[in-house]
Motif scaffolding. Sequence first.
Motif, PDB file in Angstrom:
ATOM      1  N   LEU A  84       0.826  -1.203   0.000  1.00 46.17           N
ATOM      2  CA  LEU A  84       0.000   0.000   0.000  1.00 46.17           C
ATOM      3  C   LEU A  84       0.861   1.254   0.000  1.00 46.17           C
ATOM      4  N   ARG A  85       1.959   1.226   0.750  1.00 45.67           N
ATOM      5  CA  ARG A  85       2.865   2.384   0.766  1.00 45.67           C
ATOM      6  C   ARG A  85       3.439   2.614  -0.629  1.00 45.67           C
ATOM      7  N   LYS A  86       3.866   1.542  -1.260  1.00 44.73           N
ATOM      8  CA  LYS A  86       4.437   1.663  -2.605  1.00 44.73           C
ATOM      9  C   LYS A  86       3.405   2.149  -3.615  1.00 44.73           C
ATOM     10  N   LEU A  87       2.178   1.662  -3.472  1.00 42.88           N
ATOM     11  CA  LEU A  87       1.115   2.011  -4.409  1.00 42.88           C
ATOM     12  C   LEU A  87       0.456   3.357  -4.083  1.00 42.88           C
ATOM     13  N   ARG A  88       0.879   3.982  -2.989  1.00 43.29           N
ATOM     14  CA  ARG A  88       0.390   5.304  -2.603  1.00 43.29           C
ATOM     15  C   ARG A  88      -1.119   5.317  -2.373  1.00 43.29           C
ATOM     16  N   THR A  89      -1.592   4.305  -1.701  1.00 42.79           N
ATOM     17  CA  THR A  89      -3.023   4.229  -1.428  1.00 42.79           C
ATOM     18  C   THR A  89      -3.246   3.601  -0.055  1.00 42.79           C
ATOM     19  N   GLU A  90      -4.356   3.935   0.566  1.00 42.11           N
ATOM     20  CA  GLU A  90      -4.665   3.372   1.879  1.00 42.11           C
ATOM     21  C   GLU A  90      -5.338   2.015   1.769  1.00 42.11           C
ATOM     22  N   GLN A  91      -5.828   1.697   0.566  1.00 40.59           N
ATOM     23  CA  GLN A  91      -6.536   0.438   0.362  1.00 40.59           C
ATOM     24  C   GLN A  91      -6.443   0.045  -1.103  1.00 40.59           C
ATOM     25  N   VAL A  92      -6.174  -1.231  -1.370  1.00 35.38           N
ATOM     26  CA  VAL A  92      -6.281  -1.717  -2.743  1.00 35.38           C
ATOM     27  C   VAL A  92      -7.685  -2.288  -2.930  1.00 35.38           C
ATOM     28  N   ASP A  93      -8.064  -2.462  -4.175  1.00 37.07           N
ATOM     29  CA  ASP A  93      -9.402  -2.962  -4.463  1.00 37.07           C
ATOM     30  C   ASP A  93      -9.481  -4.482  -4.396  1.00 37.07           C
ATOM     31  N   LEU A  94      -8.367  -5.139  -4.702  1.00 35.14           N
ATOM     32  CA  LEU A  94      -8.339  -6.607  -4.706  1.00 35.14           C
ATOM     33  C   LEU A  94      -6.946  -7.089  -4.356  1.00 35.14           C
ATOM     34  N   THR A  95      -6.866  -7.999  -3.397  1.00 35.72           N
ATOM     35  CA  THR A  95      -5.600  -8.634  -3.046  1.00 35.72           C
ATOM     36  C   THR A  95      -5.735 -10.136  -3.252  1.00 35.72           C
ATOM     37  N   LEU A  96      -4.812 -10.686  -4.016  1.00 33.48           N
ATOM     38  CA  LEU A  96      -4.824 -12.111  -4.325  1.00 33.48           C
ATOM     39  C   LEU A  96      -3.657 -12.819  -3.656  1.00 33.48           C
ATOM     40  N   ILE A  97      -3.848 -14.079  -3.316  1.00 35.88           N
ATOM     41  CA  ILE A  97      -2.724 -14.962  -2.996  1.00 35.88           C
ATOM     42  C   ILE A  97      -2.145 -15.368  -4.344  1.00 35.88           C
ATOM     43  N   HIS A  98      -0.882 -14.992  -4.623  1.00 32.84           N
ATOM     44  CA  HIS A  98      -0.327 -15.147  -5.967  1.00 32.84           C
ATOM     45  C   HIS A  98      -0.211 -16.608  -6.399  1.00 32.84           C
ATOM     46  N   TRP A  99       0.278 -17.432  -5.503  1.00 28.50           N
ATOM     47  CA  TRP A  99       0.382 -18.883  -5.731  1.00 28.50           C
ATOM     48  C   TRP A  99       0.093 -19.586  -4.419  1.00 28.50           C
ATOM     49  N   PRO A 100      -0.471 -20.790  -4.469  1.00 28.72           N
ATOM     50  CA  PRO A 100      -0.543 -21.577  -3.232  1.00 28.72           C
ATOM     51  C   PRO A 100       0.870 -21.752  -2.678  1.00 28.72           C
ATOM     52  N   SER A 101       0.992 -21.905  -1.383  1.00 30.34           N
ATOM     53  CA  SER A 101       2.312 -22.103  -0.783  1.00 30.34           C
ATOM     54  C   SER A 101       3.018 -23.293  -1.446  1.00 30.34           C
ATOM     55  N   PRO A 102       4.245 -23.109  -1.959  1.00 28.40           N
ATOM     56  CA  PRO A 102       4.950 -24.199  -2.639  1.00 28.40           C
ATOM     57  C   PRO A 102       5.046 -25.443  -1.757  1.00 28.40           C
ATOM     58  N   GLY A 103       4.606 -26.556  -2.317  1.00 29.69           N
ATOM     59  CA  GLY A 103       4.610 -27.802  -1.569  1.00 29.69           C
ATOM     60  C   GLY A 103       3.643 -27.783  -0.396  1.00 29.69           C
ATOM     61  N   ASP A 104       2.737 -26.802  -0.395  1.00 30.92           N
ATOM     62  CA  ASP A 104       1.772 -26.630   0.706  1.00 30.92           C
ATOM     63  C   ASP A 104       2.470 -26.543   2.056  1.00 30.92           C
ATOM     64  N   ALA A 105       3.641 -25.892   2.044  1.00 30.98           N
ATOM     65  CA  ALA A 105       4.391 -25.739   3.292  1.00 30.98           C
ATOM     66  C   ALA A 105       3.602 -24.933   4.314  1.00 30.98           C
ATOM     67  N   VAL A 106       2.852 -23.935   3.837  1.00 35.83           N
ATOM     68  CA  VAL A 106       1.948 -23.185   4.699  1.00 35.83           C
ATOM     69  C   VAL A 106       0.526 -23.606   4.334  1.00 35.83           C
ATOM     70  N   PRO A 107      -0.269 -24.038   5.280  1.00 32.87           N
ATOM     71  CA  PRO A 107      -1.626 -24.483   4.967  1.00 32.87           C
ATOM     72  C   PRO A 107      -2.473 -23.361   4.363  1.00 32.87           C
ATOM     73  N   VAL A 108      -3.316 -23.722   3.417  1.00 28.73           N
ATOM     74  CA  VAL A 108      -4.195 -22.744   2.765  1.00 28.73           C
ATOM     75  C   VAL A 108      -5.015 -21.981   3.803  1.00 28.73           C
ATOM     76  N   ALA A 109      -5.558 -22.689   4.779  1.00 28.29           N
ATOM     77  CA  ALA A 109      -6.415 -22.056   5.784  1.00 28.29           C
ATOM     78  C   ALA A 109      -5.675 -20.958   6.540  1.00 28.29           C
ATOM     79  N   GLU A 110      -4.377 -21.153   6.744  1.00 30.78           N
ATOM     80  CA  GLU A 110      -3.595 -20.189   7.524  1.00 30.78           C
ATOM     81  C   GLU A 110      -3.490 -18.846   6.796  1.00 30.78           C
ATOM     82  N   TYR A 111      -3.086 -18.879   5.521  1.00 27.23           N
ATOM     83  CA  TYR A 111      -2.917 -17.587   4.834  1.00 27.23           C
ATOM     84  C   TYR A 111      -4.238 -17.017   4.340  1.00 27.23           C
ATOM     85  N   MET A 112      -5.221 -17.848   4.085  1.00 27.56           N
ATOM     86  CA  MET A 112      -6.534 -17.302   3.714  1.00 27.56           C
ATOM     87  C   MET A 112      -7.172 -16.581   4.905  1.00 27.56           C
ATOM     88  N   ASP A 113      -6.945 -17.111   6.105  1.00 22.41           N
ATOM     89  CA  ASP A 113      -7.452 -16.449   7.302  1.00 22.41           C
ATOM     90  C   ASP A 113      -6.806 -15.077   7.473  1.00 22.41           C
TER      91      ASP A 113
END
Length: 268
Positions: A84-113
């Motif tokens: 947000l600092r780089k984009l000069r905005t207080e809020q973006v309109d959409l934030t995506l998880i770019h890729w699932p954690s490689p090898g599912d090292a981090v559980p999906v539920a953890e980063y989606m939460d």
Amino acid sequence: MHTIPQFGLGTFRLEGQTVIDSVRNGLEAGYRHIDTAQIYGNEAEVGLAIAESGVPRGEVFITTKIWTENLPRGKLIPSLQESLRKLRTEQVDLTLIHWPSPGDAVPVAEYMDELAQAQDQGLTRLIGISNFTVRHMQEAMAAVGPGRIATNQVEIHPFLQNRKVVDFARRHGIHLTAYMPLAYGKVLEDPVIAAIAKRHGATSARVALAWLLQQGFAVIPSSTRRANLEANLGALGLQLDGEDMAAIAALDRNGRIANPEGIAPLWD
């Protein structure tokens, strides 16, 4: 839910003055959806171009994506705050998880939460996913509910139609955004698409984009040339008939381009 503009400008592999010029030209041409990502290394330039464009912030839909290194608990929100600092905005309109954690090292539920928490904190209006397989979509929906996932941004073009992912997403009400919609220029060389373009007095790129738009996908082509940026927008007014749509659908050959070693999941 706030809708994602059907037509956006991708900034993958664009850096420095090149991305500034592309975003500026795109906004002048009428684009109002700019897609970037932490790993692209161009969020600051994208933010600068939007800030200097004269287009009110409220009229520009900004998407960014959380990189895999920022998926472990405690890292996602600070990384988004830095975006947000780089984009000069207080809020973006959409934030995506770019890729699932490689090898599912981090559980999906953890980063989606954590992503849902970022939305609750007002850092992002919408949340979504990118490059998620059917299994990863199932786990994401289980974590935050299907109605909360604004889109799954995946590679879709005439040569990779990703039908298992598309069919599952549609059955569960998840919108789809097609990246690399021109297959990194390969659609421009295809004789079937060229013949359809000739019949319509259009470019091959416009035909490929119209084919995606008519299926309900959002598209985020990229270009560094103003003439191409303007020409691509013409896809919004191009109507393909059933024969055209079927001919392009027959071009599917599992021609995947984005498949980074060590990061890409086991595809459907």
